[in-house]
Write an enzyme that holds these catalytic residues in place. Structure first.
Site, PDB file in Angstrom:
ATOM      1  N   GLY A 178       0.798  -1.104  -0.114  1.00 51.99           N
ATOM      2  CA  GLY A 178       0.003   0.150  -0.008  1.00 51.99           C
ATOM      3  C   GLY A 178       0.977   1.227   0.095  1.00 51.99           C
ATOM      4  N   HIS A 226       4.186   2.207  -8.289  1.00 50.36           N
ATOM      5  CA  HIS A 226       3.149   0.941  -8.173  1.00 50.36           C
ATOM      6  C   HIS A 226       2.368   0.746  -9.387  1.00 50.36           C
ATOM      7  CE1 HIS A 226       4.290   1.476  -4.056  1.00 50.36           C
ATOM      8  NE2 HIS A 226       4.672   0.211  -3.864  1.00 50.36           N
ATOM      9  N   GLN A 258       8.560  -8.561   7.882  1.00 46.80           N
ATOM     10  CA  GLN A 258       9.708  -8.123   6.935  1.00 46.80           C
ATOM     11  C   GLN A 258      10.301  -6.965   7.661  1.00 46.80           C
ATOM     12  OE1 GLN A 258       7.402  -7.674   3.422  1.00 46.80           O
ATOM     13  NE2 GLN A 258       8.847  -5.882   2.953  1.00 46.80           N
ATOM     14  N   LYS A 272      12.229  -3.087  -9.813  1.00 44.83           N
ATOM     15  CA  LYS A 272      13.734  -3.342  -9.757  1.00 44.83           C
ATOM     16  C   LYS A 272      14.499  -2.303  -8.816  1.00 44.83           C
ATOM     17  CE  LYS A 272      14.946  -3.686 -14.057  1.00 44.83           C
ATOM     18  NZ  LYS A 272      15.727  -3.825 -15.217  1.00 44.83           N
ATOM     19  N   LYS A 273      13.524  -1.317  -8.302  1.00 43.99           N
ATOM     20  CA  LYS A 273      14.184  -0.198  -7.203  1.00 43.99           C
ATOM     21  C   LYS A 273      14.830  -1.261  -6.190  1.00 43.99           C
ATOM     22  CE  LYS A 273      13.453   3.165  -4.021  1.00 43.99           C
ATOM     23  NZ  LYS A 273      13.122   2.033  -2.892  1.00 43.99           N
ATOM     24  N   ASP A 274      13.858  -2.178  -5.556  1.00 43.69           N
ATOM     25  CA  ASP A 274      14.324  -3.160  -4.841  1.00 43.69           C
ATOM     26  C   ASP A 274      15.086  -4.217  -5.393  1.00 43.69           C
ATOM     27  OD1 ASP A 274      13.262  -1.962  -2.227  1.00 43.69           O
ATOM     28  OD2 ASP A 274      11.356  -2.389  -3.398  1.00 43.69           O
ATOM     29  N   GLN A 312      15.764  -7.559  -3.454  1.00 41.97           N
ATOM     30  CA  GLN A 312      14.297  -8.132  -3.356  1.00 41.97           C
ATOM     31  C   GLN A 312      14.274  -9.034  -4.615  1.00 41.97           C
ATOM     32  OE1 GLN A 312      10.685  -6.968  -1.256  1.00 41.97           O
ATOM     33  NE2 GLN A 312      10.136  -6.133  -3.364  1.00 41.97           N
ATOM     34  N   LEU A 314      11.173   6.928  -6.891  1.00 42.75           N
ATOM     35  CA  LEU A 314       9.888   6.787  -6.125  1.00 42.75           C
ATOM     36  C   LEU A 314      10.037   5.778  -5.193  1.00 42.75           C
ATOM     37  CD1 LEU A 314       6.876   7.873  -8.586  1.00 42.75           C
ATOM     38  CD2 LEU A 314       8.766   9.389  -7.431  1.00 42.75           C
ATOM     39  N   SER A 315       9.351   6.091  -3.824  1.00 43.32           N
ATOM     40  CA  SER A 315       9.360   5.140  -2.858  1.00 43.32           C
ATOM     41  C   SER A 315       8.206   5.615  -1.661  1.00 43.32           C
ATOM     42  CB  SER A 315      10.764   5.008  -2.066  1.00 43.32           C
ATOM     43  OG  SER A 315      10.712   4.602  -0.941  1.00 43.32           O
TER      44      SER A 315
HETATM   45  O1  PAF Z   1       8.112  -4.512  -2.203  1.00 45.01           O
HETATM   46  C1  PAF Z   1       7.186  -4.553  -1.386  1.00 45.01           C
HETATM   47  O2  PAF Z   1       6.240  -3.704  -1.207  1.00 45.01           O
HETATM   48  C2  PAF Z   1       7.113  -5.654  -0.313  1.00 45.01           C
HETATM   49  O3  PAF Z   1       8.290  -6.001  -0.120  1.00 45.01           O
HETATM   50  C3  PAF Z   1       6.376  -7.046  -0.876  1.00 45.01           C
HETATM   51  C4  PAF Z   1       6.857  -7.780  -2.018  1.00 45.01           C
HETATM   52  C5  PAF Z   1       4.879  -6.601  -1.218  1.00 45.01           C
HETATM   53  C6  PAF Z   1       6.236  -8.114   0.296  1.00 45.01           C
HETATM   54  O4  PAF Z   1       5.558  -7.524   1.501  1.00 45.01           O
END
Ligand code: PAF
Length: 282
Positions: free
Chosen positions: A33, A39, A63, A151-153, A156, A187-188
């Site tokens: 969210g 997003h 997390q 890919k910003k993360d 991950q 953006l974050s």
């Molecule tokens: O990147 C995120 O927003 C979160 O790490 C994810 C992948 C939705 C998991 O909670």
């Protein structure tokens, strides 16, 4: 957009979609969210990769480390829904914590240390276990054919795409490009924590990474010199860098020679209270 708060609800909705109009390619965009254009770009990309777009909103306690911003992570459900509707999401899965974790989550996905205990994982131990566990659980609920992650993360993305491959999940993991403000700031959701003065300073992180990319493209191979110069520059402007590193895209290990394949420069640094991360592929 149909909103589902229960596991049974989203499963039944996807089952009845199939019963009504045959098999569909389901594309999934998991989120926590507090949505921004990054997003929304993922959701728009998702539409190109399938027939039914499913998004989720769930702030995943697993997390966050103790002392991190889990409690104050912005919950902006109404505004998020408006954006998702506009972007064309078909189904939103937005479970409560009791729904997704009705009991403490004892069975977890443990990513390997070489992916999960470096860089972000070294600063935030256990973070990627929490991410991998919730994403695998969401995958088992939604059963998507494809899923998109920004890919910003970058780390991950490596963890989740490796998880899917090594556990033979029949899911295509698709990267989304980082979306930036006109001044270069990635953006974050955490940009909202920046004061106006910090927001004005924040694009320096991207500028330092861009300078490294230019130097490497121009032939510089002294990685440590480039990393240390950027760290010194950030520090001299009030940042507290955790790392600025040049790594291989394939496994985020340090480059060793001409067979390394593509490289990426990654950084994480605090600017006041907010901690920003960014990266650029070289
Ligand atoms: O990147 C995120 O927003 C979160 O790490 C994810 C992948 C939705 C998991 O909670």
């Amino acid at each position: 957009m149909k909103i589902h708060n229960t596991v049974a609800g989203i499963r039944e909705a996807l089952r009845s979609d199939r019963a009504a109009s045959g098999p569909k390619r389901i594309v999934f965009v998991p989120t926590m969210g507090n949505l921004h254009d990054g997003h929304i770009q993922l959701v728009r990309d998702a539409r190109k990769h399938g027939d039914t777009v499913v998004a989720s909103i769930f702030v995943n306690r697993l997390q966050f480390l103790p002392g991190e911003d889990f409690q104050k992570y912005p919950r902006t459900f109404e505004a998020d829904c408006a954006l998702l509707i506009e972007a064309g999401v078909d189904h939103l899965f937005a479970p409560s914590e009791d729904e997704l974790y009705p009991q403490p989550q004892r069975y977890v996905v443990e990513p390997p240390a070489e992916h999960a205990d470096i860089l972000e994982g070294a600063i935030r131990p256990g973070h990627f276990r929490g991410v991998a566990t919730v994403v695998m659980k969401l995958f088992h609920i939604v059963r998507p054919h494809a899923a998109l992650f920004g890919k910003k993360d970058f780390q991950q993305f490596l963890v989740l795409s490796s998880m899917v491959r090594e556990l033979a999940e029949p899911i295509e993991v698709i990267p989304g490009e980082t979306v930036r403000a006109p001044d270069g700031l990635a953006l974050s959701s955490r940009n909202g924590y920046l004061t106006p003065a910090e927001r004005a300073e924040a694009p320096r992180l991207h500028r330092e990474l861009s300078a490294i990319v230019s130097a490497v493209r121009a032939g510089e191979r002294d990685w440590a010199k480039l990393e240390q110069k950027a760290i010194a520059e950030l520090k001299s402007h009030g940042w507290a860098p955790d790392y600025v590193v040049i790594r291989r895209c394939s496994d985020l290990q340090p480059p060793t020679g001409p067979d390394d394949g593509p490289l990426v420069v990654l950084a994480a640094a605090r600017l006041g209270a907010p901690r920003l991360i960014d990266n650029i592929e070289i």
